[in-house]
Scaffold this active site. Sequence first.
Site, PDB file in Angstrom:
ATOM      1  N   GLU A  73      37.384  85.711  11.173  1.00  0.00           N
ATOM      2  CA  GLU A  73      37.750  87.139  11.041  1.00  0.00           C
ATOM      3  C   GLU A  73      38.290  87.721  12.339  1.00  0.00           C
ATOM      4  OE1 GLU A  73      34.355  86.669   7.977  1.00  0.00           O
ATOM      5  OE2 GLU A  73      34.846  85.878   9.955  1.00  0.00           O
ATOM      6  N   THR A 102      35.473  83.195   3.373  1.00  0.00           N
ATOM      7  CA  THR A 102      36.716  83.950   3.440  1.00  0.00           C
ATOM      8  C   THR A 102      37.929  83.034   3.589  1.00  0.00           C
ATOM      9  OG1 THR A 102      35.461  85.628   4.665  1.00  0.00           O
ATOM     10  CG2 THR A 102      37.824  85.916   4.565  1.00  0.00           C
ATOM     11  N   ASP A 288      22.684  81.245   4.618  1.00  0.00           N
ATOM     12  CA  ASP A 288      24.069  81.505   5.000  1.00  0.00           C
ATOM     13  C   ASP A 288      24.360  80.813   6.324  1.00  0.00           C
ATOM     14  OD1 ASP A 288      26.562  82.498   4.347  1.00  0.00           O
ATOM     15  OD2 ASP A 288      26.224  84.489   5.179  1.00  0.00           O
TER      16      ASP A 288
END
Length: 393
Positions: A73, A102, A288
């Site tokens: 990101e 993503t 995660d």
Amino acid sequence: MSTVKLFKNAHLISPADLGTMDLLMAGSQIAALQPGFDTGSSNLPIEVIDASDCYLVPGFVDSLVHFIGGGGEGGFASRTPEMQLTDATLGGVTTAIGVLGTDATTRTLTNLLAKAHALETEGISTYCHTGSYEIPCRTLMGTITDDLILIDKFIGVGEIAISDFRSSQPTKDEIRKVAAAAKVGGILSGKAGLVSVHVGSGDSLLQPLWQAVEGTELKLSQFYPTHINRNEAVFQAGLEFAKAGGVIDFTTSTTSYDLQHGEVAAAAALARALAAGIPAMNLTLSSDGNASLPVYNDHGELVGLEVGQVQTLYQVARQAVLEYQVPLSDAITAITAAPAAILGLKQKGRIAAGMDADLVLLHKSDLTIRDVFAKGRQLVKNGKAIVKGTFEQ
């Protein structure tokens, strides 16, 4: 070293409390469990392990790990590193499910699958989901159904993203088609065929899933939403989802920034959900692990980046017991039997004859990890890794 091991005087948490028993492990499976196991007539070389003053629990199942890293990101330099074997084993994780996030351009399903095979070779059990945040889903064989049928390690699809500015903003019909394809693929391959769902902080919360199910033969139980402790609004929406029969997942990796900006600590979320009457089997924790944990300012600009840790799975379960008075069996359920059930992993998550020999010994005094066994092989002894990944020092 003998492939037959006898755990003596262990307090078994199956995750149901079975009391003090002996457990016999033969090769990669649990052979038998009973009080006072007698091996006097056996001619087999048996290694006896004194498990007095310990809980013996199933190996932990982490339903969401970014095996090959995530992030990006903040540009190419913000891509997070790959997971290593001891990232899992030192935290008692013996089964892990790999996903893309993503980035499905520089992080690929082929790379994810290769890493899953590598981790399995090194010692733990691994599975993957096809697809990523985006819909239409990227696949290897051309369709979601084909991936689930033809690729053994693929057990579901996701984590598709909803209620998040990084999602592809899927319509209810697009979500329905993904769920339908996953369902058929699961039926034909004998797998769960579930849809793992990344839930962001957008105002739509879990409504896209309710809308996808409404007026169809789909069920909420086919969707497995995660990050349900992202904030109070998402948490409350998650409780509603679970009360209707769905399974919800709380993320254990976090940052101080997220906690200060409304995230519900995972241990507290588990305790509150149980107190609200949600059955333990409808609640899971996942790490995660190796995901990027971005920190944004009020304008949506990235100002910091941290990395998810697989070992937080165990740390949060322990915290739930010691700080939030969650019963040990419920905390263990959230990282063993519950995720194994929704993932369709029938050999994982419980202690019983015939189950895979994935086991963790916890000191009764403080619930710290003593030993870890995966598929009958000891990977951690006295809190230290005795087996490391190929490129670990």
